[in-house]
Enzyme design. Structure first.
Site, PDB file in Angstrom:
ATOM      1  N   CYS A   1      -2.921  11.107   3.902  1.00 15.37           N
ATOM      2  CA  CYS A   1      -3.257  10.224   2.770  1.00 15.37           C
ATOM      3  C   CYS A   1      -3.125  10.969   1.457  1.00 15.37           C
ATOM      4  CB  CYS A   1      -4.700   9.754   2.846  1.00 15.37           C
ATOM      5  SG  CYS A   1      -5.128   8.865   4.314  1.00 15.37           S
TER       6      CYS A   1
ATOM      7  N   GLU B   1       0.833  -1.214   0.000  1.00 22.99           N
ATOM      8  CA  GLU B   1       0.000   0.000   0.000  1.00 22.99           C
ATOM      9  C   GLU B   1       0.862   1.257   0.000  1.00 22.99           C
ATOM     10  OE1 GLU B   1      -3.732   0.020   0.442  1.00 22.99           O
ATOM     11  OE2 GLU B   1      -3.623  -2.066  -0.194  1.00 22.99           O
TER      12      GLU B   1
ATOM     13  N   HIS C   1      -4.423   1.403   7.455  1.00 19.61           N
ATOM     14  CA  HIS C   1      -3.039   1.737   7.085  1.00 19.61           C
ATOM     15  C   HIS C   1      -2.351   2.236   8.345  1.00 19.61           C
ATOM     16  CE1 HIS C   1      -4.456   2.723   2.737  1.00 19.61           C
ATOM     17  NE2 HIS C   1      -3.816   1.568   2.721  1.00 19.61           N
TER      18      HIS C   1
HETATM   19  O1  SUG Z   1      -7.795   2.774   0.392  1.00 16.61           O
HETATM   20  N1  SUG Z   1     -10.597   4.881   0.598  1.00 16.61           N
HETATM   21  C1  SUG Z   1      -9.166   4.712   0.643  1.00 16.61           C
HETATM   22  C2  SUG Z   1      -8.566   5.625   1.669  1.00 16.61           C
HETATM   23  C3  SUG Z   1      -7.080   5.626   1.601  1.00 16.61           C
HETATM   24  C4  SUG Z   1      -6.454   6.415   2.701  1.00 16.61           C
HETATM   25  N2  SUG Z   1      -5.061   6.432   2.560  1.00 16.61           N
HETATM   26  C5  SUG Z   1      -4.181   6.369   3.566  1.00 16.61           C
HETATM   27  N3  SUG Z   1      -4.517   6.052   4.784  1.00 16.61           N
HETATM   28  N4  SUG Z   1      -2.933   6.588   3.286  1.00 16.61           N
HETATM   29  C6  SUG Z   1      -8.798   3.256   0.942  1.00 16.61           C
HETATM   30  O2  SUG Z   1      -9.516   2.619   1.740  1.00 16.61           O
HETATM   31  C7  SUG Z   1     -12.817   4.548  -0.303  1.00 16.61           C
HETATM   32  C8  SUG Z   1     -13.476   4.598  -1.652  1.00 16.61           C
HETATM   33  C9  SUG Z   1     -14.966   4.481  -1.572  1.00 16.61           C
HETATM   34  O3  SUG Z   1     -15.491   3.796  -0.686  1.00 16.61           O
HETATM   35  O4  SUG Z   1     -15.645   5.096  -2.418  1.00 16.61           O
HETATM   36  C10 SUG Z   1     -11.320   4.351  -0.385  1.00 16.61           C
HETATM   37  O5  SUG Z   1     -10.828   3.746  -1.323  1.00 16.61           O
END
Ligand code: SUG
EC number: 3.5.3.23
Length: 448
Positions: free
Chosen positions: A371, A174, A250
């Site tokens: 993020c 990730e 994460h």
């Molecule tokens: O991968 N949300 C992302 C959020 C990522 C956050 N990034 C970090 N923590 N670095 C994920 O879960 C949600 C999309 C949706 O439900 O429409 C989403 O992909």
């Protein structure tokens, strides 16, 4: 030579929506099906970029991706014209259309893992695109991510790019969301800290029971090898599986590091003391004095951390040596978190100031300030070799806000994703964007 940490923020794409796609990510699950506002989302992100630039930080922009991803839908058996592909997916498999429309590439902390040149064997800055293999909607990001990063960091004398790891859960990767680098100065050799959720090949490691551990030990080790990092320059640590089961999908939801400082929740890791000792020892060997701030669970619970995103903050070094914490509005709304932060900044330690940003559109999908940015430590020569089109400036900010206002919708619901017009709007906007950012042709519709 001077060196910098440059933050490249993901520009929110025109299809930003709440698809409920990320099992294990509390915000994504709980805001599923709400109407989104892509225009507001993109403007909120741009405002943060502009504010950091105005504070004197070098700020960059990372372009969003082409969505709906028609090629992904074709690979799943939908055929015909692009409009027919969308129409057929909407009729027969709405969840797949929703996934192919996600603007999730905005969370560029997941785009790649980056190792600065001072840490790598060949003295180049190394990038490994993340396979984001845990979720379909994110697994389709890396080919375009690689092309965009290649267009931003094109000079092979300074930049080395690695393709994403094999696309299987055993190498789930990730990117920088589970990676932090500690150092005395950005231009000096540091210690890279890789945090994994489970081991795919060794059953002795514990694993979460409820939600997936997206990053494996073996993926982190592979990235460290690809980047040519030395044994003395890396520390691997396991995330506490019980916090993953509470929504810490994460590590950057529960810890953030910068310079010589790790700011983390008491329950973030397994074997915390041994891990902190190893960081202290390896940094001392590089002339750096490691420090950690552990936030006690009786002041801020894991649930508070997950809801407020206290640790999904940007920890930035200021010219006077003190640090600034960039937090989302949700931290101010949580009385325990806010009172903790006030105590922290008045205590006279490394973190002296907190700045609050409204990033609600992204936060409702589980994406906070950290993020939204990919950190790239660069020396002056390397910074000069970056495509200047992606470095934020006052004119670029004005151009990008104008571009968003011209092309983005201010409301998007699931039913809108079936509208073939959305694909055309998105392509028109992105074609213009590649000219604004001087990226050349990076999108499937431009190269096929
Ligand atoms: O991968 N949300 C992302 C959020 C990522 C956050 N990034 C970090 N923590 N670095 C994920 O879960 C949600 C999309 C949706 O439900 O429409 C989403 O992909």
């Amino acid at each position: 030579m001077k060196s910098f940490e440059v933050n490249f923020d993901g520009l929110v794409g025109p299809t930003h929506n709440y698809g409920g796609l990320s099992f294990g990510n509390v915000a994504s699950q709980s805001n599923s099906q709400q109407a989104s506002n892509p225009k507001e989302a993109a403007l909120q992100g741009l405002e943060k970029m502009k504010a950091l630039m105005d504070m004197g930080f070098v700020q960059g922009v990372l372009a969003p991706q082409e969505r709906p991803d028609v090629a992904a839908l074709r690979s799943l058996g939908f055929s015909g014209t692009d409009a027919q592909v969308i129409e057929r997916a909407a009729k027969d498999a709405m969840p797949l259309l929703v996934a192919s429309c996600s603007a999730s590439s905005m969370w560029v902390a997941n785009a790649a893992t980056v190792s600065p040149s001072a840490d790598t064997a060949d003295g180049r800055v190394h990038f490994t695109a993340a396979n984001l293999n845990c979720k379909f909607h994110r697994s389709i990001e890396h080919p375009t991510t690689s092309r965009v990063l290649g267009a931003m960091f094109a000079d092979q004398q300074h930049f080395a790019h690695h393709a994403a790891l094999p696309a299987v859960a055993q190498f789930g990767d990730e990117g920088a969301a589970n990676h932090t680098r500690f150092c005395r100065d950005y231009g000096e050799a540091g210690v890279e800290f890789f945090v994994y959720g489970r081991s795919a090949f060794d059953s002795r490691y514990p694993a979460p029971q409820k939600y997936p551990a997206r990053q494996t030990l073996e993926a982190s080790q592979a990235v460290a090898r690809l980047h040519g990092l030395s044994e003395e320059g890396v520390v691997f640590a396991q995330q506490n599986p019980s916090v993953i089961d509470q929504g810490v999908f994460h590590n950057d939801v529960i810890a953030v590091g910068n310079g010589e400082l790790l700011f983390h929740h008491q329950d973030a890791f397994l074997n915390t003391e041994a891990m902190l000792d190893e960081l202290r020892r390896k940094l001392a060997a590089r002339g750096a004095k490691f420090e950690s701030i552990s936030v006690p669970r009786d002041q801020v619970t894991v649930d508070d951390a997950v809801r407020s995103y206290l640790f999904n903050s940007q920890l930035l070094s200021r010219a006077d040596g003190s640090m600034l914490l960039i937090v989302p509005e949700e931290c101010r709304a949580n009385p325990r978190v806010w009172s903790y932060l006030q105590g922290l900044t008045s205590a006279g330690g490394a973190i002296r100031e907190v700045k609050v940003f409204d990033l609600k559109q992204s936060m409702q999908n589980g994406g906070g300030p950290a993020c939204l940015r990919l950190r790239v430590a660069l020396n002056e020569t390397e910074l000069a070799a970056v495509n200047p089109g992606v470095i934020m400036s006052a004119p670029l900010y004005d151009t990008l806000t104008g571009w968003v206002n011209k092309h983005y919708r201010d409301a998007l619901r699931e039913s809108d994703l079936a509208d073939p017009q959305l694909l055309l709007e998105c392509r028109t906007a992105l074609d213009e964007l590649t000219q604004i950012l001087k990226l050349g042709s990076v999108y499937p519709f431009q190269i096929n």
